[in-house]
Write an enzyme that holds these catalytic residues in place. Structure first.
Site, PDB file in Angstrom:
ATOM      1  N   HIS A 135     -62.103  38.945 -16.409  1.00 22.39           N
ATOM      2  CA  HIS A 135     -61.820  39.629 -17.671  1.00 22.39           C
ATOM      3  C   HIS A 135     -60.341  39.433 -18.009  1.00 22.39           C
ATOM      4  O   HIS A 135     -59.480  39.558 -17.136  1.00 22.39           O
ATOM      5  CB  HIS A 135     -62.142  41.123 -17.532  1.00 22.39           C
ATOM      6  CG  HIS A 135     -61.922  41.874 -18.802  1.00 22.39           C
ATOM      7  ND1 HIS A 135     -62.804  41.799 -19.865  1.00 22.39           N
ATOM      8  CD2 HIS A 135     -60.916  42.684 -19.209  1.00 22.39           C
ATOM      9  CE1 HIS A 135     -62.341  42.536 -20.855  1.00 22.39           C
ATOM     10  NE2 HIS A 135     -61.199  43.083 -20.483  1.00 22.39           N
TER      11      HIS A 135
ATOM     12  N   SER B 200     -58.274  39.968 -14.501  1.00 25.51           N
ATOM     13  CA  SER B 200     -58.869  40.697 -13.383  1.00 25.51           C
ATOM     14  C   SER B 200     -60.210  40.073 -13.038  1.00 25.51           C
ATOM     15  O   SER B 200     -60.958  39.666 -13.933  1.00 25.51           O
ATOM     16  CB  SER B 200     -59.133  42.164 -13.761  1.00 25.51           C
ATOM     17  OG  SER B 200     -57.964  42.798 -14.226  1.00 25.51           O
TER      18      SER B 200
ATOM     19  N   ASP C 154     -67.065  46.104 -17.796  1.00 28.62           N
ATOM     20  CA  ASP C 154     -65.737  45.745 -17.277  1.00 28.62           C
ATOM     21  C   ASP C 154     -65.199  46.807 -16.315  1.00 28.62           C
ATOM     22  O   ASP C 154     -63.979  46.975 -16.189  1.00 28.62           O
ATOM     23  CB  ASP C 154     -64.739  45.519 -18.427  1.00 28.62           C
ATOM     24  CG  ASP C 154     -65.176  44.382 -19.333  1.00 28.62           C
ATOM     25  OD1 ASP C 154     -65.778  43.421 -18.838  1.00 28.62           O
ATOM     26  OD2 ASP C 154     -64.919  44.459 -20.548  1.00 28.62           O
TER      27      ASP C 154
HETATM   28  C1  GAR Z   1     -61.874  33.862 -20.505  1.00 31.30           C
HETATM   29  O1  GAR Z   1     -60.565  34.129 -20.917  1.00 31.30           O
HETATM   30  C2  GAR Z   1     -62.505  35.097 -19.910  1.00 31.30           C
HETATM   31  O2  GAR Z   1     -61.596  35.939 -19.272  1.00 31.30           O
HETATM   32  C3  GAR Z   1     -63.087  35.766 -21.124  1.00 31.30           C
HETATM   33  O3  GAR Z   1     -63.580  34.725 -21.896  1.00 31.30           O
HETATM   34  C4  GAR Z   1     -62.769  33.568 -21.705  1.00 31.30           C
HETATM   35  C5  GAR Z   1     -63.674  32.374 -21.476  1.00 31.30           C
HETATM   36  O4  GAR Z   1     -62.975  31.175 -21.522  1.00 31.30           O
HETATM   37  N1  GAR Z   1     -64.092  36.708 -20.765  1.00 31.30           N
HETATM   38  C6  GAR Z   1     -64.281  37.853 -21.376  1.00 31.30           C
HETATM   39  O5  GAR Z   1     -63.645  38.212 -22.342  1.00 31.30           O
HETATM   40  C7  GAR Z   1     -65.408  38.705 -20.783  1.00 31.30           C
HETATM   41  N2  GAR Z   1     -65.297  40.052 -21.232  1.00 31.30           N
HETATM   42  P1  GAR Z   1     -63.632  29.816 -21.022  1.00 31.30           P
HETATM   43  O6  GAR Z   1     -65.000  29.688 -21.678  1.00 31.30           O
HETATM   44  O7  GAR Z   1     -62.711  28.759 -21.532  1.00 31.30           O
HETATM   45  O8  GAR Z   1     -63.707  29.849 -19.531  1.00 31.30           O
END
Ligand code: GAR
Length: 228
Positions: A110, A137, A146
């Site tokens: 997250h 986190s 979360d």
């Molecule tokens: C990441 O930054 C992750 O922390 C977030 O989505 C992004 C995915 O990036 N997740 C959340 O917000 C979950 N609540 P990615 O597809 O490039 O790995």
């Protein structure tokens, strides 16, 4: 036999890429047995295919209820016998059925220093609050959004001229370091969820999880105040 990971995504899959890279570099002793996306257009699916990984497309819009969608995911994932399920930008809220089915095996990343900023728009909220520090986190997933037990956090500075986009980029860089590290602990059998909390090497971690300080992430002296 290397540790079996199933990776669940909804978006561009840069975290998935970091795991693929770490496996190829030999720093993550695991294999990705499948990549599941709830969005057929997720950029991460193309990354998975490029690397010859099995992909599962399960579009939540094809299901009348969360229960039916989650059961369909369980039915698709279980034949791959995943030992750890990795939520990597998976943007659906999971049902109790799913969470309990994979209890102790389900990790999420997250983009905030939980318990600050669960939910969406974490970078804007950190900027609005005038935070000098932000980060990511990793936690075991429970029914609370979360809110599951924290495994590890990586901190990054907030700069005076940051926008949500620049801050997001810095946080994502920290994610790409932290997730492979935490999953290497899992793969080596060092990390588990117990009734007492999260254990690393048989020791219960503090409530905020392991605090990861990587030299690449500390680009200015600690304690510097951000000008608003
Ligand atoms: C990441 O930054 C992750 O922390 C977030 O989505 C992004 C995915 O990036 N997740 C959340 O917000 C979950 N609540 P990615 O597809 O490039 O790995």
């Amino acid at each position: 036999m290397t540790h079996r990971l199933a990776v669940l995504i909804s978006g561009s899959g840069t975290n998935l890429q970091a795991l693929i890279d770490a496996i190829q570099a030999g720093t993550l002793p695991a294999q990705i047995v499948c990549v599941l996306s709830n969005r057929p257009d997720a950029g991460g699916l193309a990354r998975a295919r490029e690397h010859g990984l099995a992909t599962l497309e399960i579009n939540h819009r094809d299901y009348a209820s969360r229960e039916a969608f989650d059961q369909s995911m369980i039915d698709a994932l279980d034949p791959f016998a995943p030992e750890t399920l990795v939520l990597a930008g998976f943007m659906r809220i999971l049902t109790t059925t799913f969470v309990q089915h994979y209890a102790g095996r389900l990790l999420n990343i997250h983009p905030s220093l939980l318990p600050r900023y669960p939910g969406l728009n974490t970078h804007q909220r950190a900027l609005d609050a005038g935070d000098t520090e932000h980060g990511c986190s990793i936690h075991f997933v429970t029914d609370e959004l979360d809110g599951g037990p924290l495994v590890a956090q990586a901190r990054v500075p907030v700069h005076a001229n940051d926008t949500p986009a620049t801050l997001s980029k810095r946080v994502q860089a920290s994610e790409h370091l932290l997730y492979p590290q935490v999953l290497a602990w899992r793969a080596d059998g060092r990390l588990r969820l117990t009734d007492h909390g999260v254990e690393l090497d048989g020791q219960t971690l503090p409530e905020q999880g392991y605090q990861w300080h990587h030299p690449d992430l500390a680009d200015r002296p600690a304690g510097t105040q951000r000008q608003r």
